[in-house]
Design a protein around this motif. Structure first.
Motif, short mmCIF file in Angstrom:
data_model
loop_
_atom_site.label_atom_id
_atom_site.label_comp_id
_atom_site.label_asym_id
_atom_site.label_seq_id
_atom_site.Cartn_x
_atom_site.Cartn_y
_atom_site.Cartn_z
N GLY A 21 4.36 3.19 1.88
CA GLY A 21 3.94 2.22 2.90
C GLY A 21 5.07 1.26 3.21
N MET A 22 5.08 0.73 4.42
CA MET A 22 6.11 -0.23 4.79
C MET A 22 5.93 -1.51 3.98
N ALA A 23 7.02 -2.25 3.80
CA ALA A 23 6.94 -3.51 3.08
C ALA A 23 5.88 -4.39 3.73
N GLY A 24 5.00 -4.94 2.92
CA GLY A 24 3.97 -5.82 3.46
C GLY A 24 2.68 -5.11 3.84
N SER A 25 2.68 -3.76 3.74
CA SER A 25 1.46 -3.02 4.10
C SER A 25 0.36 -3.22 3.07
N GLY A 26 0.73 -3.73 1.90
CA GLY A 26 -0.26 -3.98 0.85
C GLY A 26 -0.29 -2.85 -0.18
N LYS A 27 0.84 -2.16 -0.32
CA LYS A 27 0.91 -0.99 -1.19
C LYS A 27 0.59 -1.34 -2.65
N THR A 28 1.15 -2.43 -3.13
CA THR A 28 0.93 -2.81 -4.52
C THR A 28 -0.54 -3.15 -4.77
N THR A 29 -1.12 -3.92 -3.85
CA THR A 29 -2.54 -4.28 -3.98
C THR A 29 -3.40 -3.01 -3.88
N PHE A 30 -2.99 -2.11 -3.00
CA PHE A 30 -3.71 -0.84 -2.83
C PHE A 30 -3.66 -0.01 -4.11
N PRO A 119 9.24 2.69 -3.88
CA PRO A 119 9.88 1.41 -3.58
C PRO A 119 9.35 0.74 -2.32
N GLY A 120 9.31 -0.59 -2.35
CA GLY A 120 8.82 -1.38 -1.23
C GLY A 120 9.59 -1.14 0.06
N GLN A 121 10.90 -0.87 -0.09
CA GLN A 121 11.70 -0.50 1.09
C GLN A 121 11.47 0.99 1.32
N PHE A 183 -5.66 3.07 6.54
CA PHE A 183 -5.61 1.80 7.27
C PHE A 183 -6.09 0.70 6.33
N ASN A 184 -5.15 -0.12 5.88
CA ASN A 184 -5.49 -1.16 4.90
C ASN A 184 -5.80 -2.49 5.61
N LYS A 185 -6.38 -3.40 4.86
CA LYS A 185 -6.70 -4.75 5.34
C LYS A 185 -7.82 -4.73 6.38
N THR A 186 -8.77 -3.82 6.21
CA THR A 186 -9.89 -3.75 7.17
C THR A 186 -10.82 -4.96 7.04
N ASP A 187 -10.63 -5.77 5.97
CA ASP A 187 -11.39 -7.03 5.90
C ASP A 187 -10.92 -8.01 6.98
N VAL A 188 -9.67 -7.83 7.44
CA VAL A 188 -9.13 -8.71 8.50
C VAL A 188 -9.41 -8.11 9.88
N VAL A 238 -9.58 1.05 4.56
CA VAL A 238 -9.90 0.40 3.29
C VAL A 238 -9.49 -1.08 3.32
N SER A 239 -10.04 -1.81 2.39
CA SER A 239 -9.51 -3.13 2.11
C SER A 239 -9.12 -3.14 0.63
N ALA A 240 -7.82 -3.23 0.40
CA ALA A 240 -7.35 -3.25 -0.99
C ALA A 240 -7.85 -4.51 -1.69
N VAL A 241 -8.11 -5.55 -0.90
CA VAL A 241 -8.54 -6.81 -1.48
C VAL A 241 -10.03 -6.78 -1.86
N THR A 242 -10.89 -6.31 -0.95
CA THR A 242 -12.34 -6.32 -1.25
C THR A 242 -12.81 -5.02 -1.91
P1 GTP Z 1 5.42 -3.79 -2.18
O1 GTP Z 1 6.22 -3.38 -0.99
O2 GTP Z 1 5.20 -2.71 -3.18
O3 GTP Z 1 5.92 -5.07 -2.80
O4 GTP Z 1 3.97 -4.10 -1.66
P2 GTP Z 1 3.55 -4.69 -0.32
O5 GTP Z 1 4.39 -5.85 0.03
O6 GTP Z 1 3.39 -3.60 0.67
O7 GTP Z 1 2.09 -5.16 -0.64
P3 GTP Z 1 1.39 -6.34 -1.39
O8 GTP Z 1 0.35 -5.71 -2.21
O9 GTP Z 1 2.36 -7.26 -2.01
O10 GTP Z 1 0.66 -7.05 -0.17
C1 GTP Z 1 1.31 -7.75 0.86
C2 GTP Z 1 0.39 -8.87 1.33
O11 GTP Z 1 -0.78 -8.30 1.95
C3 GTP Z 1 -0.12 -9.75 0.21
O12 GTP Z 1 -0.18 -11.07 0.70
C4 GTP Z 1 -1.52 -9.22 -0.06
O13 GTP Z 1 -2.40 -10.19 -0.57
C5 GTP Z 1 -1.95 -8.79 1.32
N1 GTP Z 1 -2.95 -7.71 1.27
C6 GTP Z 1 -2.85 -6.51 0.66
N2 GTP Z 1 -3.96 -5.79 0.85
C7 GTP Z 1 -4.80 -6.54 1.60
C8 GTP Z 1 -6.11 -6.35 2.14
O14 GTP Z 1 -6.77 -5.34 1.97
N3 GTP Z 1 -6.63 -7.39 2.87
C9 GTP Z 1 -5.95 -8.54 3.09
N4 GTP Z 1 -6.54 -9.49 3.80
N5 GTP Z 1 -4.72 -8.76 2.60
C10 GTP Z 1 -4.14 -7.78 1.88
#
Ligand code: GTP
Length: 264
Positions: A21-30, A119-121, A183-188, A238-242
């Motif tokens: 996933g691209m940086a910030g896509s939420g890969k780690t949370t996922f 890797p995040g990049q 598709f992540n962050k579907t809570d938003v 999905v929502s990685a958060v919820t």
């Molecule tokens: P790396 O590249 O591995 O560092 O991960 P990443 O930057 O792609 O993902 P990371 O999990 O750090 O998430 C980036 C931001 O998105 C963080 O602020 C998370 O809290 C947020 N985030 C991740 N998943 C979700 C989600 O399902 N919903 C919402 N609202 N925010 C999310």
């Protein structure tokens, strides 16, 4: 739930899920979310972290590149910048990937899933020899699928959506593995708009024409390329958060595995 119980089935193989996933896509949370979902299902999982630059992992990794290579030391030693350091660290780790495979092989009969964090990049994995070697080595041994994680709220404009889909498409053609678009962050933002654009070619084309100054011909050809791409893949929101959408996601993983078993 059709997968065999842990440690019982003869010749049982885990599904390897490569998370990209691209940086910030939420890969780690996922990763954290699917890892804990696998625990909830009482299925044994195994986690491999390939990101040498990740600060803190919110989940335990069974194999962690950071235990083998220190990318900051690699930067100093080879006089590299951060991306060169991460890439070289991955290259060094890849030279020992046979050992990683041995460790996975030992545990494989009792595992249902092996999760790979990259890797995040993103391009350090998707456009490097090491990424290709790791992907091909795993896919030659185990049913392997790619999970491409998308930041849904950041993909709501047709032009951004198309760029992201073309990138996903390039990864599909590079890996040639069964593909799940996540598709992540579907809570938003719900991913309904994306499903509509993926199934209604004309709706997407109309939106894109309104949004960009591209020439009509280019837009149309891009849309046709994407239409072909969509035919061969699976989608989950999905929502990685919820934790929403996990059942749909794991159904998509199971289907992707079946595709691997019939096609590869
Ligand atoms: P790396 O590249 O591995 O560092 O991960 P990443 O930057 O792609 O993902 P990371 O999990 O750090 O998430 C980036 C931001 O998105 C963080 O602020 C998370 O809290 C947020 N985030 C991740 N998943 C979700 C989600 O399902 N919903 C919402 N609202 N925010 C999310």
């Amino acid at each position: 739930d059709s997968s065999p119980s842990a440690g019982q089935a003869e010749g049982h193989q885990p599904t390897v899920i490569i998370c990209i996933g691209m940086a910030g896509s939420g890969k780690t949370t996922f990763m954290q979310r699917i890892n804990s979902h696998i625990h909830t299902l009482k299925k044994p999982g195994y986690v491999v972290n390939l990101d040498p630059a990740v600060g803190q992992l919110p989940f335990g990794a069974n194999i962690d590149i950071r235990d083998t290579v220190n990318y900051k030391e690699v930067m100093k030693q080879y006089n590299l910048g951060p991306n060169g350091g991460i890439l070289t660290a991955l290259n060094l780790f890849t030279t020992k990937f046979d050992q990683v495979l041995n460790l996975i092989d030992k545990r494989a009969p009792t595992l249902d899933y092996v999760l790979l964090d990259t890797p995040g990049q993103i391009e350090i994995f998707t456009w490097s020899a090491s990424g290709a070697i790791i992907t091909d080595t795993l896919a030659a041994t185990y049913p392997t699928v790619v999970a491409y994680i998308i930041d849904t709220p950041r993909s709501t404009s047709p032009a951004t959506f198309m760029s992201n889909m073309l990138y996903a498409c390039s990864i599909l053609y590079k890996t040639k593995l069964p593909f799940v678009l996540v598709f992540n962050k579907t809570d938003v933002v719900s991913h309904e708009f994306a499903v509509e654009w993926m199934t209604d070619f004309e709706a997407f084309q109309a939106a894109l024409e309104e949004d960009t100054s591209y020439m009509g011909g280019l837009v149309s050809s891009m849309c046709l390329v994407l239409e072909e791409f969509y035919k061969g893949i699976r989608v989950a929101g999905v929502s990685a958060v919820t934790g929403a959408g996990m059942d749909e996601l794991f159904t998509a993983f199971d289907e992707a595995r079946k595709e691997y078993e019939t096609e590869y």
